[in-house]
Write an enzyme that holds these catalytic residues in place. Structure first.
Site, PDB file in Angstrom:
ATOM      1  N   ARG A   1       0.822  -1.208   0.000  1.00  0.00           N
ATOM      2  CA  ARG A   1       0.000   0.000   0.000  1.00  0.00           C
ATOM      3  C   ARG A   1       0.856   1.258   0.000  1.00  0.00           C
ATOM      4  NH1 ARG A   1      -2.726   1.970  -2.720  1.00  0.00           N
ATOM      5  NH2 ARG A   1      -3.722  -0.079  -2.811  1.00  0.00           N
TER       6      ARG A   1
ATOM      7  N   LYS B   1       2.401  24.567  -3.162  1.00  0.00           N
ATOM      8  CA  LYS B   1       1.120  23.971  -2.754  1.00  0.00           C
ATOM      9  C   LYS B   1       1.202  22.454  -2.880  1.00  0.00           C
ATOM     10  CE  LYS B   1      -1.496  28.102  -4.001  1.00  0.00           C
ATOM     11  NZ  LYS B   1      -2.507  28.715  -4.887  1.00  0.00           N
TER      12      LYS B   1
ATOM     13  N   LYS C   1       5.762  38.661  -1.937  1.00  0.00           N
ATOM     14  CA  LYS C   1       4.354  38.492  -2.275  1.00  0.00           C
ATOM     15  C   LYS C   1       3.522  39.691  -1.830  1.00  0.00           C
ATOM     16  CE  LYS C   1       2.610  34.369  -1.911  1.00  0.00           C
ATOM     17  NZ  LYS C   1       2.388  34.090  -3.359  1.00  0.00           N
TER      18      LYS C   1
ATOM     19  N   GLU D   1       6.020  39.783  -6.753  1.00  0.00           N
ATOM     20  CA  GLU D   1       4.658  39.539  -7.203  1.00  0.00           C
ATOM     21  C   GLU D   1       3.984  40.872  -7.500  1.00  0.00           C
ATOM     22  OE1 GLU D   1       1.998  36.428  -5.297  1.00  0.00           O
ATOM     23  OE2 GLU D   1       1.015  38.264  -4.614  1.00  0.00           O
TER      24      GLU D   1
ATOM     25  N   ASP E   1       0.360  38.351 -10.965  1.00  0.00           N
ATOM     26  CA  ASP E   1      -0.592  37.639 -10.114  1.00  0.00           C
ATOM     27  C   ASP E   1      -2.039  37.903 -10.512  1.00  0.00           C
ATOM     28  OD1 ASP E   1      -1.541  36.118  -7.884  1.00  0.00           O
ATOM     29  OD2 ASP E   1      -1.849  37.987  -6.789  1.00  0.00           O
TER      30      ASP E   1
END
Length: 286
Positions: A106, A141, A173, A202, A223
């Site tokens: 598994r 992410k 950012k 950004e 962005d």
């Protein structure tokens, strides 16, 4: 569980650490079912096959998972990493300790399915922008604790890795800019810190992109801009910086984004929304 690094020579230590943690999570104090039913010296053989079409990534990870459980597992990959396969394709053949294979099945297939799912989706995005200059990038992410695995799968699907973490590149950012008060102040603070890392800014607007260019920033992330705004940013840039498009990128719109002339397109979906590729291990007595 084996711990000698020589049994996993082709994988970096951060990936081997993921495999060990995953095995420990699943096995705990022992595989009660297998150890009760299967004699310690039993040997079996089998094959791993694809139950749906896709792009394969992670067969070396499967091999390493099994070798961590038993040194004498014999494993032969029948397709290469990044190979496109059809339903029913035999991916690998293996033989050796029955206990090791049943206990590791598994965990091994979880890695193979996840990595192949990411590689499959990545390949679709890469194919969608063929003929443009745009390169497909991943993001941060990723599944917590599996970043090295997820980003390896992206590369095997034909994509490229953005920064690995917060330590290997500066990405200023929106929240950093808001906190500092302006693009100029945020860039100034980073440069005064003494870091030699590449700086990317950004930009949510053309005005912010212009400010970054005036500061000599060599990489700008556009962005959530509209297609028209991206085209304007490419004109404004005039080749001075590398431009990256990001935000709500899909297979349906990625070609149009690429045709604006941006250099990179980052796609969070590669790692946060890829469907697991269905793979299976069929074992037989040897």
């Amino acid at each position: 569980m084996n711990s000698d690094d020589t049994i996993t020579p082709t994988l970096p230590p951060e990936i081997v650490a993921c495999l060990i943690l995953a095995l420990q999570e699943d096995i705990g104090s022992g595989d009660v079912t297998t150890n009760s039913i299967v004699p310690a010296n039993a040997v079996i053989a089998g094959e791993i096959f694809a139950k749906q079409p896709g792009t394969i990534a992670g067969l070396d990870v499967v091999r390493s998972v099994l070798l961590l459980l038993h040194r004498d597992i014999r494993f032969t990959a029948n397709v290469g990493e990044g190979a496109k396969v059809t339903r029913g394709t035999q991916l690998a053949s293996l033989s050796g300790s029955a206990r090791a294979m049943l206990t590791g099945e598994r965990t091994a297939l979880n890695f193979l399915g996840r990595m192949s799912g990411i590689a499959t989706l990545t390949r679709q995005f890469v194919n969608a922008v063929v003929g443009t200059q745009a390169k497909i990038l991943d993001t941060r992410k990723t599944a917590p604790g599996l970043r090295a695995i997820d980003k390896l799968a992206v590369k095997r699907g034909g994509g490229e890795n953005h920064r690995i973490g917060l330590f290997d590149m500066v990405l200023i950012k929106d929240n950093h800019i808001d906190y500092a008060g302006s693009v100029s102040e945020a860039v100034s603070r980073v440069r005064s810190s003494g870091t030699n890392l590449e700086i990317e800014v950004e930009a949510r607007t053309l005005e912010q992109a212009r400010a970054a260019l005036e500061l000599g920033v060599r990489r700008i992330l556009l962005d959530n801009m509209t297609i028209e705004a991206m085209r304007e940013a490419v004109k404004l840039n005039a080749g001075r910086a590398k431009l990256e498009a990001s935000g709500n990128v899909t297979l349906e719109n990625v070609r149009e984004i690429a045709e604006t002339g941006v250099d990179f397109i980052s796609v969070g979906a590669l790692t946060h929304s890829a469907a697991v590729l269905d793979v299976s291990l069929k074992l037989t007595t040897s």
